[in-house]
Design a protein around this motif. Structure first.
Motif, PDB file in Angstrom:
ATOM      1  N   LEU A  47     -65.282 114.155  38.401  1.00 51.10           N
ATOM      2  CA  LEU A  47     -66.651 114.623  38.336  1.00 51.10           C
ATOM      3  C   LEU A  47     -67.342 114.470  39.677  1.00 51.10           C
ATOM      4  O   LEU A  47     -67.100 113.528  40.413  1.00 51.10           O
ATOM      5  CB  LEU A  47     -67.440 113.855  37.268  1.00 51.10           C
ATOM      6  CG  LEU A  47     -66.885 113.913  35.840  1.00 51.10           C
ATOM      7  CD1 LEU A  47     -67.782 113.115  34.908  1.00 51.10           C
ATOM      8  CD2 LEU A  47     -66.757 115.347  35.363  1.00 51.10           C
ATOM      9  N   GLY A  48     -68.238 115.428  39.973  1.00 51.16           N
ATOM     10  CA  GLY A  48     -69.032 115.280  41.184  1.00 51.16           C
ATOM     11  C   GLY A  48     -69.559 116.602  41.705  1.00 51.16           C
ATOM     12  O   GLY A  48     -68.871 117.615  41.657  1.00 51.16           O
ATOM     13  N   ASP A 167     -65.115 109.788  23.965  1.00 51.29           N
ATOM     14  CA  ASP A 167     -66.436 110.135  23.436  1.00 51.29           C
ATOM     15  C   ASP A 167     -67.563 109.871  24.423  1.00 51.29           C
ATOM     16  O   ASP A 167     -68.437 110.717  24.635  1.00 51.29           O
ATOM     17  CB  ASP A 167     -66.712 109.356  22.147  1.00 51.29           C
ATOM     18  CG  ASP A 167     -65.619 109.531  21.120  1.00 51.29           C
ATOM     19  OD1 ASP A 167     -65.573 110.601  20.496  1.00 51.29           O
ATOM     20  OD2 ASP A 167     -64.809 108.599  20.962  1.00 51.29           O
ATOM     21  N   ARG A 168     -67.568 108.666  24.978  1.00 51.77           N
ATOM     22  CA  ARG A 168     -68.673 108.297  25.864  1.00 51.77           C
ATOM     23  C   ARG A 168     -68.710 109.199  27.096  1.00 51.77           C
ATOM     24  O   ARG A 168     -69.775 109.654  27.521  1.00 51.77           O
ATOM     25  CB  ARG A 168     -68.555 106.830  26.286  1.00 51.77           C
ATOM     26  CG  ARG A 168     -69.775 106.324  27.070  1.00 51.77           C
ATOM     27  CD  ARG A 168     -69.544 104.902  27.538  1.00 51.77           C
ATOM     28  NE  ARG A 168     -69.417 103.980  26.427  1.00 51.77           N
ATOM     29  CZ  ARG A 168     -70.448 103.417  25.801  1.00 51.77           C
ATOM     30  NH1 ARG A 168     -71.692 103.710  26.179  1.00 51.77           N
ATOM     31  NH2 ARG A 168     -70.254 102.583  24.810  1.00 51.77           N
ATOM     32  N   ARG A 169     -67.556 109.466  27.670  1.00 50.52           N
ATOM     33  CA  ARG A 169     -67.485 110.310  28.863  1.00 50.52           C
ATOM     34  C   ARG A 169     -67.971 111.730  28.566  1.00 50.52           C
ATOM     35  O   ARG A 169     -68.696 112.329  29.365  1.00 50.52           O
ATOM     36  CB  ARG A 169     -66.046 110.346  29.385  1.00 50.52           C
ATOM     37  CG  ARG A 169     -65.783 111.337  30.529  1.00 50.52           C
ATOM     38  CD  ARG A 169     -64.298 111.315  30.868  1.00 50.52           C
ATOM     39  NE  ARG A 169     -63.891 112.399  31.746  1.00 50.52           N
ATOM     40  CZ  ARG A 169     -63.817 112.298  33.070  1.00 50.52           C
ATOM     41  NH1 ARG A 169     -64.137 111.165  33.662  1.00 50.52           N
ATOM     42  NH2 ARG A 169     -63.421 113.322  33.803  1.00 50.52           N
ATOM     43  N   VAL A 170     -67.581 112.277  27.425  1.00 45.59           N
ATOM     44  CA  VAL A 170     -67.918 113.659  27.109  1.00 45.59           C
ATOM     45  C   VAL A 170     -69.348 113.800  26.603  1.00 45.59           C
ATOM     46  O   VAL A 170     -70.097 114.666  27.066  1.00 45.59           O
ATOM     47  CB  VAL A 170     -66.925 114.227  26.076  1.00 45.59           C
ATOM     48  CG1 VAL A 170     -67.354 115.622  25.621  1.00 45.59           C
ATOM     49  CG2 VAL A 170     -65.515 114.269  26.664  1.00 45.59           C
ATOM     50  N   TYR A 171     -69.733 112.960  25.641  1.00 44.42           N
ATOM     51  CA  TYR A 171     -70.999 113.168  24.959  1.00 44.42           C
ATOM     52  C   TYR A 171     -72.142 112.268  25.432  1.00 44.42           C
ATOM     53  O   TYR A 171     -73.304 112.541  25.131  1.00 44.42           O
ATOM     54  CB  TYR A 171     -70.824 112.953  23.457  1.00 44.42           C
ATOM     55  CG  TYR A 171     -69.871 113.931  22.811  1.00 44.42           C
ATOM     56  CD1 TYR A 171     -70.169 115.288  22.771  1.00 44.42           C
ATOM     57  CD2 TYR A 171     -68.675 113.497  22.248  1.00 44.42           C
ATOM     58  CE1 TYR A 171     -69.300 116.188  22.177  1.00 44.42           C
ATOM     59  CE2 TYR A 171     -67.806 114.389  21.647  1.00 44.42           C
ATOM     60  CZ  TYR A 171     -68.125 115.736  21.609  1.00 44.42           C
ATOM     61  OH  TYR A 171     -67.266 116.620  21.028  1.00 44.42           O
ATOM     62  N   GLY A 172     -71.826 111.195  26.125  1.00 43.10           N
ATOM     63  CA  GLY A 172     -72.870 110.255  26.516  1.00 43.10           C
ATOM     64  C   GLY A 172     -73.865 110.862  27.497  1.00 43.10           C
ATOM     65  O   GLY A 172     -73.524 111.716  28.315  1.00 43.10           O
ATOM     66  N   LEU A 179     -74.623 119.733  30.374  1.00 45.72           N
ATOM     67  CA  LEU A 179     -74.024 120.597  29.362  1.00 45.72           C
ATOM     68  C   LEU A 179     -72.529 120.322  29.298  1.00 45.72           C
ATOM     69  O   LEU A 179     -71.883 120.126  30.322  1.00 45.72           O
ATOM     70  CB  LEU A 179     -74.246 122.069  29.731  1.00 45.72           C
ATOM     71  CG  LEU A 179     -73.579 123.118  28.833  1.00 45.72           C
ATOM     72  CD1 LEU A 179     -74.224 123.135  27.451  1.00 45.72           C
ATOM     73  CD2 LEU A 179     -73.645 124.507  29.470  1.00 45.72           C
ATOM     74  N   ARG A 180     -72.003 120.296  28.075  1.00 47.85           N
ATOM     75  CA  ARG A 180     -70.560 120.279  27.872  1.00 47.85           C
ATOM     76  C   ARG A 180     -70.171 121.559  27.127  1.00 47.85           C
ATOM     77  O   ARG A 180     -70.811 121.908  26.125  1.00 47.85           O
ATOM     78  CB  ARG A 180     -70.119 119.062  27.052  1.00 47.85           C
ATOM     79  CG  ARG A 180     -70.579 117.728  27.630  1.00 47.85           C
ATOM     80  CD  ARG A 180     -69.875 117.377  28.919  1.00 47.85           C
ATOM     81  NE  ARG A 180     -70.323 116.069  29.401  1.00 47.85           N
ATOM     82  CZ  ARG A 180     -71.228 115.896  30.357  1.00 47.85           C
ATOM     83  NH1 ARG A 180     -71.790 116.952  30.945  1.00 47.85           N
ATOM     84  NH2 ARG A 180     -71.588 114.694  30.728  1.00 47.85           N
TER      85      ARG A 180
END
Length: 211
Positions: A47-48, A167-172, A179-180
């Protein structure tokens, strides 16, 4: 699948996290094609972005998602969770339809909005078949009911295993308007379907007025 009704109140992310961290909010759909959909390039998961975020927007229902690089121009319907707790998907018979998860924020608000769609169906490729071919720096556009278009810059693309979903990485929430975009991916097993999900990470970087 019928669209989920509008909710007068959404659960806060702190409450939703209890569900998410239990590992029940996953994407659970897709029908295999012989050659399979494109997968993200190595290193795309990191990510970045150097682009500064735009100011968060007020809530407004999303109505359409566009991704010019893969020729996506699709209406959005509401989706929730299915009976097993997985992130539900739009009806598979409509290949050009994506879903906005009503349990999260609307795209452009502070927090993490979620859009999903099928990678394919019984007739062939569906709305997000090309999602894995996207690259960092490209953009996703979401038209909203308030006549604004929220533009998200892609700052990461990943393939995650459904049995070990982060979960935390995607939805947190990161505290920013994010946006995901999610579809099925990874390898395909006739018994279990797709073994993973392609997850695209986007940051709100600009807003256009469609009035």
């Amino acid at each position: 699948m019928s669209p989920a009704p509008a909710k007068t109140r959404r659960p806060s992310w702190s409450l939703l996290a209890v569900v998410l961290l239990a590992g029940v909010l996953l994407v659970h759909h897709g029908v295999s094609q012989a050659d399979g959909p494109p997968q993200p390039e190595p290193g795309a998961a990191k990510l970045g972005t150097t682009t500064p975020p735009a100011d968060p927007l007020p809530a407004s229902t999303p109505v359409r998602v566009r991704i010019p690089e893969i020729h996506v121009n699709a209406p959005l319907t509401r989706v929730g969770r299915d009976k097993e707790g997985w992130l539900d998907a739009p009806p598979p018979r409509d290949a050009n339809l994506a879903g906005w998860f009503t349990g999260a924020v609307t795209p452009g608000e502070r927090g993490t909005a979620v859009i999903d769609g099928h990678v394919d169906n019984a007739d062939g490729p569906a709305v997000f078949y090309g999602l894995g071919s996207l690259k960092k720096g490209q953009h996703i556009e979401v038209d909203r009911a308030d006549r604004t278009t929220a533009v998200f810059e892609i700052h990461g693309i990943d393939v995650v295993d459904k049995t070990d979903f982060p979960d935390r990485r995607v939805y947190g929430s990161t505290g920013l308007p994010e946006l995901r975009v999610i579809t099925c991916g990874g390898s395909y097993d006739k018994r279990r379907g797709y073994t993973g999900n392609v997850v695209l990470y986007g940051l709100l970087t600009s807003v256009r007025d469609r009035s």
